[in-house]
Design an enzyme around this catalytic site. Structure first.
Site, mmCIF file in Angstrom:
data_model
loop_
_atom_site.group_PDB
_atom_site.id
_atom_site.type_symbol
_atom_site.label_atom_id
_atom_site.label_comp_id
_atom_site.label_asym_id
_atom_site.label_seq_id
_atom_site.Cartn_x
_atom_site.Cartn_y
_atom_site.Cartn_z
ATOM 1 N NE ARG A 1 16.060 -3.990 -5.534
ATOM 2 C CZ ARG A 1 15.502 -4.276 -4.361
ATOM 3 N NH1 ARG A 1 14.208 -4.044 -4.169
ATOM 4 N NH2 ARG A 1 16.207 -4.777 -3.376
ATOM 5 C CD GLU B 1 4.846 -5.368 -0.057
ATOM 6 O OE1 GLU B 1 5.419 -6.142 0.734
ATOM 7 O OE2 GLU B 1 4.794 -5.557 -1.283
ATOM 8 C CB ALA C 1 3.743 -3.625 9.382
HETATM 9 C C1 FAD Z 1 11.760 -12.469 -1.318
HETATM 10 C C2 FAD Z 1 11.676 -11.109 -0.716
HETATM 11 C C3 FAD Z 1 12.816 -10.484 -0.223
HETATM 12 C C4 FAD Z 1 12.749 -9.217 0.345
HETATM 13 N N1 FAD Z 1 13.899 -8.644 0.826
HETATM 14 C C5 FAD Z 1 13.833 -7.429 1.427
HETATM 15 C C6 FAD Z 1 14.992 -6.836 1.985
HETATM 16 O O1 FAD Z 1 16.082 -7.404 1.918
HETATM 17 N N2 FAD Z 1 14.880 -5.628 2.595
HETATM 18 C C7 FAD Z 1 13.673 -5.002 2.705
HETATM 19 O O2 FAD Z 1 13.635 -3.931 3.301
HETATM 20 N N3 FAD Z 1 12.544 -5.539 2.179
HETATM 21 C C8 FAD Z 1 12.598 -6.733 1.546
HETATM 22 N N4 FAD Z 1 11.458 -7.283 1.012
HETATM 23 C C9 FAD Z 1 10.191 -6.589 1.194
HETATM 24 C C10 FAD Z 1 9.673 -6.824 2.604
HETATM 25 O O3 FAD Z 1 10.002 -8.121 3.016
HETATM 26 C C11 FAD Z 1 8.165 -6.707 2.698
HETATM 27 O O4 FAD Z 1 7.751 -5.571 2.044
HETATM 28 C C12 FAD Z 1 7.732 -6.568 4.159
HETATM 29 O O5 FAD Z 1 8.268 -7.621 4.912
HETATM 30 C C13 FAD Z 1 6.229 -6.565 4.296
HETATM 31 O O6 FAD Z 1 5.917 -6.688 5.676
HETATM 32 P P1 FAD Z 1 4.424 -6.529 6.163
HETATM 33 O O7 FAD Z 1 4.435 -6.659 7.631
HETATM 34 O O8 FAD Z 1 3.886 -5.257 5.605
HETATM 35 O O9 FAD Z 1 3.607 -7.613 5.490
HETATM 36 P P2 FAD Z 1 3.847 -9.272 5.565
HETATM 37 O O10 FAD Z 1 5.134 -9.586 6.217
HETATM 38 O O11 FAD Z 1 3.624 -9.795 4.195
HETATM 39 O O12 FAD Z 1 2.724 -9.800 6.524
HETATM 40 C C14 FAD Z 1 1.407 -9.897 6.068
HETATM 41 C C15 FAD Z 1 0.603 -10.437 7.222
HETATM 42 O O13 FAD Z 1 -0.761 -10.256 6.967
HETATM 43 C C16 FAD Z 1 -1.453 -11.471 7.125
HETATM 44 N N5 FAD Z 1 -2.554 -11.469 6.166
HETATM 45 C C17 FAD Z 1 -2.501 -11.178 4.856
HETATM 46 N N6 FAD Z 1 -3.740 -11.234 4.320
HETATM 47 C C18 FAD Z 1 -4.579 -11.560 5.319
HETATM 48 C C19 FAD Z 1 -5.983 -11.776 5.401
HETATM 49 N N7 FAD Z 1 -6.767 -11.625 4.333
HETATM 50 N N8 FAD Z 1 -6.501 -12.131 6.603
HETATM 51 C C20 FAD Z 1 -5.706 -12.266 7.689
HETATM 52 N N9 FAD Z 1 -4.393 -12.061 7.668
HETATM 53 C C21 FAD Z 1 -3.837 -11.719 6.502
HETATM 54 C C22 FAD Z 1 -0.443 -12.554 6.875
HETATM 55 O O14 FAD Z 1 -0.828 -13.711 7.583
HETATM 56 C C23 FAD Z 1 0.807 -11.930 7.452
HETATM 57 O O15 FAD Z 1 0.841 -12.194 8.837
HETATM 58 C C24 FAD Z 1 11.522 -8.552 0.428
HETATM 59 C C25 FAD Z 1 10.366 -9.159 -0.060
HETATM 60 C C26 FAD Z 1 10.426 -10.424 -0.646
HETATM 61 C C27 FAD Z 1 9.189 -11.029 -1.199
#
Ligand code: FAD
Ligand code: HEM
Ligand code: HEM
Ligand code: SF4
Ligand code: F3S
Ligand code: FES
Lengths: 641, 246, 220
Positions: A338, A433, A52
């Site tokens: 699930r 997320e 994201a």
């Molecule tokens: C093992 C696993 C397998 C998965 N498999 C799938 C799949 O097959 N298909 C699917 O659709 N989804 C899957 N998911 C879910 C999906 O991966 C996640 O929901 C999604 O990648 C979240 O992306 P994001 O960009 O929202 O957050 P994230 O990728 O978690 O990124 C969070 C970012 O915020 C930063 N951050 C966090 N807190 C702070 C802070 N306090 N200060 C500064 N920076 C901060 C971190 O450094 C990171 O850069 C899976 C999840 C897991 C755990």
């Protein structure tokens, strides 16, 4: 603390009306445009570099905005999105198997157990097709067929084959695509990247989000960064359970402190538990590893019929095995969704029929698959997963059945946002997320990657313009900045000054166990009240007795950990409260009191067809309801019998 | 099991470090290497000592955050395994284990076992991407890609940016990391327009960061947790020479 | 050419030139088996090549210049790469264990160096005859036959060591050159490595045959 007051209803004022397939077009047209000459003057902070945040920062930079980006890892490429395995959904219908934007929309609303907004979900399905185009153009090496076209598979019980994948590393490949786009903007000078920086507070100045207070995790320096808008893309908070499939660093600090500054927190209790994870092997366990759901396509789940049967699995004859999923759900068998598979596993283990250390595991047996397809075929399909399993457990799944157990995997809840992905604080946008949108009470497999990239590449860059068109905004009130900084420093000083006799991890473990037992797969009024009683006591002990070594002016991983645990306590409390108030069962929230005769989750659409958005006030939490209407998908109780 | 650890301790970037010896008792063979260090760190905290700082996040071998040189081998002797996925069952009870950070001038030590790998990000910034603004992409099926190419590109693209290749290379070269990205994009039609300029820019950046040159000793692939093959380096060399002969 | 990759390319090309020379050189040496005269004729031919178009020793001189240039460039590249490597790892490991046999790591630089030293001595011995019992103005064949006389077994020993070094150097070097020039790939690697080994073996045997034959009196 189970007391709360009910506040005014809230509404998503940005979602256009009219035919659902035209709403996003309408919004894109009605959204104000920013004069290109102005973009450089408009400063946007993006916290988080996952799918994201990474895609958002890259796109905003490309559009010409002046972007500052943060992550806590040493490189944006390591965001937890990297761990996603299975794949990403898109309504491309390349297979001509009857998929369509409407079907993806329908499946997502139904899968979310009718607790998501139709408008958001439809937009998600529409945008999904552009994501694949974008990723392929970036050089994401999706799996292909011999014809050279993209391969897809059906995932998470979907009847159509709409999941695009890159072997078992889809999240990695998609994230690297976004990361590379981001680094390109860094080189171009449109994005300034700060790694090893942790956001510790949000700066709110005359009602608008105007910046963040961050800690440089290497020098310990507390920095102020002001901007015209702030985007939070900080991921999920599953680590409140200590043991989860999330990375060790995943935290709630960023969104929680925004919540403390006035952003509403929606549906905190919706937690997705993944049925196929490698079980805990001992007290020292630091995290849980997910094993792709696809294993359930050929593996058979069973436990011994007898309680605490200590025989080796191989010595247990067929008639003394209980293939409970096939028994209870003859139609779907091992492929039930699930949450159902997870709860069933918990039940048999609660009966004392679990296997492995502590009786917390069930067998996932490939004996028959190997007999039917041959070892080679099984190896082709699952070889890498079997390897991973053996690396961790030291057991060879070709000879001994795998042991699996459910684990916390994803949190549907998050900061409340409107159709524009803007929170209740003007100028604070939340994506991925970290927000609550799109998945309702339960997320379908392969839909989180889709949502993260939809938000970052396509939705936010349009909607944030509507807000920024009124900028640049007046100077930030110095008072507000100073106040935020002082609050951060105080918290750090307090943590360092306690100097007690317990480590932050020991508190985190205890909190996690408590949440797992009382607010985990199955919740009851009693268990939740117990949790709401215990959490404040544990938190009080934490602030009395935690030990944080070192100083604030250096790389101090104990201090980082302690700060995150402190926020988890407060979040945990709100999760339990939300779970207590929602007396129905839906998706990732199962209240034992609300189930039908066959133990199926029972929704209560009369009283709970709404989003619970929590406001934090000096005199306790205030619940605001956003009611959900379904014009297109008819509400039904799901049944997998 | 009981073990003796000899660990590199260095309080800060400019401080000078030393090897410090620790005893760790009743370690379970099912622990991961990092969980073993967790146990030690919990004890150190309670004793009021500074726990050993090390990088880690996903703990499932994909984020590339973890990494230390264990008994002289980057990520330890277990092949194709990251430090977080290395389990204690591979060590002898009573063994002495030396643990050091990645050693390379472009990877300065931040603290203890934590090093600064931002040089890798700058190598990617130099050209490790395909320039395509969001929304401008043609339909994903407009350009078919041979399965063989897609698979080979994927193999190269699985690099997790951990830096073990640099740590293991007798020349402190980042060739395998750089070559993995160049190869990934060179094998795909989408990567062609920027192919030659990319190779030149990335290799020059690798030099500018102060990494050593490759002399084909092959230590890098041997420790690479993703088994990135040496022929990615040949691919990089060929693209680079093209860039300089054009 | 200044870049680490450029230097590698220089090394590969100059290396290749030297290999080529060695092959011809070896073939020439084998003429000793066809009797002193045939060998002298060859040595003479070397010098009178293309006469009268080009004056005495022209071609050979050109060859020598190219050779010297190659050796110098090759060493320059080797040394500056080694320097760069040193700078890239200022702090050494307390414990270091090679996972690739450490063959190339150790053989190439030290092997190379010994070869360099050998060539110097070798030229003094057989080209300028300074350290040769027969002295400079003698027939090459005599120089050689006397040079490797059993009484001077240690000379032979030096050659044996040196030639083996060359063999080891090339066993890795030839494959390495292909890798450096970007011609190696997964499909070819097996063949390339095999080829490099074979070439190295042939050179070693081909080069050692004459001196050993002389030392053990097979050739008088
Ligand atoms: C093992 C696993 C397998 C998965 N498999 C799938 C799949 O097959 N298909 C699917 O659709 N989804 C899957 N998911 C879910 C999906 O991966 C996640 O929901 C999604 O990648 C979240 O992306 P994001 O960009 O929202 O957050 P994230 O990728 O978690 O990124 C969070 C970012 O915020 C930063 N951050 C966090 N807190 C702070 C802070 N306090 N200060 C500064 N920076 C901060 C971190 O450094 C990171 O850069 C899976 C999840 C897991 C755990
Ligand atoms: C003069 C002293 C010499 C030194 C110091 C030296 C050193 C080296 C070194 C350090 C390498 C790099 C290892 C590698 O890249 O794989 C190398 C490669 C090579 N050497 Fe030498 N060498 C010397 C003489 C020779 C000679 C006499 C020959 C030929 C007969 C030769 C042929 C090669 C070849 C073909 C390579 C491979 C080039 C490459 O890898 O790109 N070298 N040498
Ligand atoms: C043991 C086997 C060898 C024998 C018997 C041998 C013999 C000779 C002889 C007789 C000459 C003089 C030719 C002439 O002056 O007409 C010569 C020249 C030379 N040899 Fe060798 N040599 C051997 C191995 C080597 C090796 C291993 C190398 C290099 C690594 C080498 C490099 C040279 C060079 C550079 C010259 C000078 C060529 C010239 O003057 O044009 N030789 N060798
Ligand atoms: S090439 Fe291998 S060792 Fe080097 S960074 Fe990538 S994954 Fe790590
Ligand atoms: S170890 Fe170093 S020398 Fe080249 S082959 Fe690998 S980079
Ligand atoms: S911690 Fe992520 S790879 Fe080891």
């Amino acid at each position: 603390m189970s007391a709360y007051t009910e506040g005014s209803e809230i509404r998503d004022t940005k979602a256009p009306s009219g035919p659902i397939e035209e709403r996003w077009e309408k919004r894109k047209f009605s959204a104000k445009l920013v004069n290109p000459a102005n973009k450089r003057k408009l400063h946007v902070i993006v916290v988080g570099t996952g799918l994201a945040g990474g895609s958002a920062a890259a796109t905003l930079g490309e559009l010409g905005y002046n972007v500052t980006s943060f992550c806590y890892q040493d490189s944006p490429r390591r965001a937890h999105s990297i761990a996603a395995q299975g794949g990403i959904n898109a309504a491309k219908n390349y297979r001509g198997d009857g998929d369509s934007i409407y079907r993806l929309f329908y499946d997502t609303v139904k899968g979310g157990d009718f607790r998501a907004r139709e408008s958001n979900v439809y937009r998600l399905a529409q945008v999904s097709v552009n994501i694949i185009d974008q990723a392929v153009a970036q050089g994401v090496p999706f799996a292909r067929e011999y014809g050279g076209l993209l391969d897809t598979r059906s995932f998470g019980g979907a009847q159509v084959s709409r999941t695009f994948y890159a072997r078992g590393q889809t999240g990695q490949q998609l994230l690297l695509g976004a990361y590379q786009a981001l680094e390109r903007q860094v080189a171009a000078g449109s994005v300034t990247m700060h790694t090893r920086h942790e956001m510790l507070d949000l700066i709110v100045s005359d009602g608008r989000a105007r910046g963040v207070i961050v800690r440089d995790m290497v020098t310990g320096e507390i920095e102020r960064h002001v901007a015209d808008a702030v985007v939070l893309a900080t991921g999920g908070y599953g680590n409140v359970f200590f043991l989860s499939t999330n990375a060790k660093g995943c935290n709630t600090t960023a969104i929680w402190r925004a919540h403390e500054r006035g952003a509403y927190f929606a549906n905190p209790c919706y937690t997705q538990i993944h049925p196929t994870c490698i079980p805990v092997s001992g007290e020292y366990q630091s995290k849980l590893t997910l094993m792709s759901e696809s294993l359930r396509n050929d593996g058979r789940v069973w436990v011994p019929l007898r309680k605490n049967d200590s025989r080796a699995p191989g010595d247990i004859p067929e008639q003394e095995r209980d293939y409970y999923l096939e028994r209870i759900y003859p139609a779907f068998g091992n492929l039930v969704p699930r949450d159902i598979a997870s709860r069933a596993a918990k039940n048999v283990c609660d009966e004392g029929r679990g296997v492995g250390p502590g009786g917390l595991g069930v067998y996932l047996d490939f004996r028959d698959a190997i007999g039917r397809l041959g070892r080679d075929a099984v190896e082709k399909k699952y070889g890498n997963l079997f390897e991973m399993y053996e690396r961790i457990t030291g057991e060879n799944p070709y000879d001994v059945p795998m042991r699996i157990y459910p684990a916390v995997h994803y949190t549907m809840g998050g900061l409340w946002v409107d159709y524009d992905l803007q929170s209740t604080i003007p100028g604070l946008f939340v994506i991925g997320e970290a927000n609550f949108s799109d998945h309702g009470a339960n997320r379908l497999g392969a839909s989180a990657l889709m949502q993260g990239l939809a938000d970052g590449y396509f939705v936010l860059p349009t909607t944030i313009g509507d807000y920024l068109a009124d900028g640049p905004f007046s100077d930030v009130d110095e008072e507000a900045v100073a106040a935020a900084e002082i609050k951060v420093r105080d918290k750090i000083d307090r943590l360092l000054s306690v100097n007690g006799t317990r480590t932050p991890d020991s508190f985190h473990r205890e909190l996690g166990k408590l949440m797992w037992d009382y607010c985990g797969m199955e919740r009851t009024e009693e268990s939740l009240r117990k949790a709401l009683e215990r959490i404040p006591e544990l938190r009080a002990e934490f602030w009395r007795n935690v030990k944080v070594t070192g100083t604030a002016e250096e790389l101090n991983q104990v201090l980082e950990k302690a700060g995150r645990v402190a926020d988890f306590f407060d979040l945990a409390e709100l999760m339990c409260l939300d779970a207590l108030v929602r007396t129905e069962s839906c998706g990732g929230h199962f209240r034992a009191e609300s189930q039908d005769s066959d133990g199926e989750a029972l929704r209560d659409d009369e009283r709970f067809a709404h989003v619970s958005a929590w406001e934090r006030t000096p005199d306790g939490p205030v619940l605001h309801k956003e009611s959900l209407e379904y014009e297109y998908v008819k509400m039904t109780q799901r049944s997998y019998k | 099991m009981n073990l003796t650890l000899r660990v590199w301790r260095q309080s800060g970037p400019s401080a000078d470090g030393r090897m410090v010896t620790y005893r760790v008792e009743d370690i379970s063979p099912d622990m991961s290497f990092l969980e073993m260090l967790d146990v030690l760190n919990e004890r150190l905290i309670l004793e009021g000592d500074d726990p050993i700082a090390f990088d880690h996040d996903c703990r499932e071998g994909i984020c590339g955050m973890c990494g230390m040189v264990i008994n002289g081998v980057a990520h330890g002797e277990q092949r194709a395994t990251t430090t977080c996925q290395l389990h204690m069952r591979h060590f002898e009870d009573g063994a002495t284990i030396t643990v050091e950070p990645w050693r390379a001038a472009p990877f300065p030590v931040v603290k203890d076992l934590v090093v600064d790998r931002s040089a890798f990000d700058r190598i990617i910034q130099a050209g490790g991407f395909v320039s395509v603004p969001a929304g401008s992409a043609p339909d994903a099926h407009s350009v078919p890609v041979r399965k063989e190419d897609a698979d080979a590109a994927f193999d190269a693209a699985t690099c997790i940016g951990c830096g073990a290749c640099v740590a293991a290379c007798p020349n402190g070269s980042a060739s395998l990391f750089t070559a993995a990205k160049i190869t990934h994009l060179s094998l795909l039609p989408q990567g062609q327009p920027e192919r030659v300029s990319r190779a030149k820019a990335m290799v020059d950046q690798m030099d500018a960061e102060g990494f050593g040159g490759c002399t084909n000793t092959g230590e890098c692939t041997a420790v690479c947790p993703k088994g990135i093959p040496l022929d990615t380096i040949a691919q990089m060399n060929s693209d680079y020479l093209k860039a300089n002969t054009k | 050419m200044g870049s680490s990759n450029g230097k590698k390319a220089v090394m590969a090309v100059t290396g290749a030139v030297m290999v080529l020379f060695l092959v011809l050189h070896m073939l020439g040496n084998l003429k000793i088996f066809f009797g002193r005269d045939s060998f002298n004729d060859y040595a003479h031919a070397l010098r009178t090549l293309l006469e009268p178009i080009a004056p005495y020793r022209t071609v050979l001189t050109i060859v020598e210049i190219v050779l010297v240039a190659s050796v110098v460039l090759h060493m320059w590249a080797a040394i500056s790469l080694a320097r760069r490597a040193g700078k890239a790892r200022p702090v050494k490991y307390v414990a270091k264990k090679s996972q690739a046999g450490g063959y190339a790591t150790h053989i190439m630089r030290f092997g190379g160096l010994t070869i360099a030293l050998f060539v110097v001595w070798h030229l003094l011995d057989l080209t300028f005859g300074v350290v040769n019992p027969e002295g400079f103005d003698s027939a090459p064949a005599d120089r050689m036959v006397e040079g490797f006389d059993a009484s001077r077994w240690w000379v032979t020993l030096i050659y044996v060591v040196a030639v083996v070094m060359v063999g080891l150097h090339l066993r890795h070097g030839v494959w390495s050159a292909f890798q450096t020039l970007g011609w190696a790939n997964r499909a070819r690697n097996k063949t390339l490595r095999l080829g490099a080994g074979l070439l190295a073996a042939v050179l070693v045997i081909g080069f050692l045959a004459p001196p050993l034959a002389i030392t053990f009196g097979v050739v008088q």
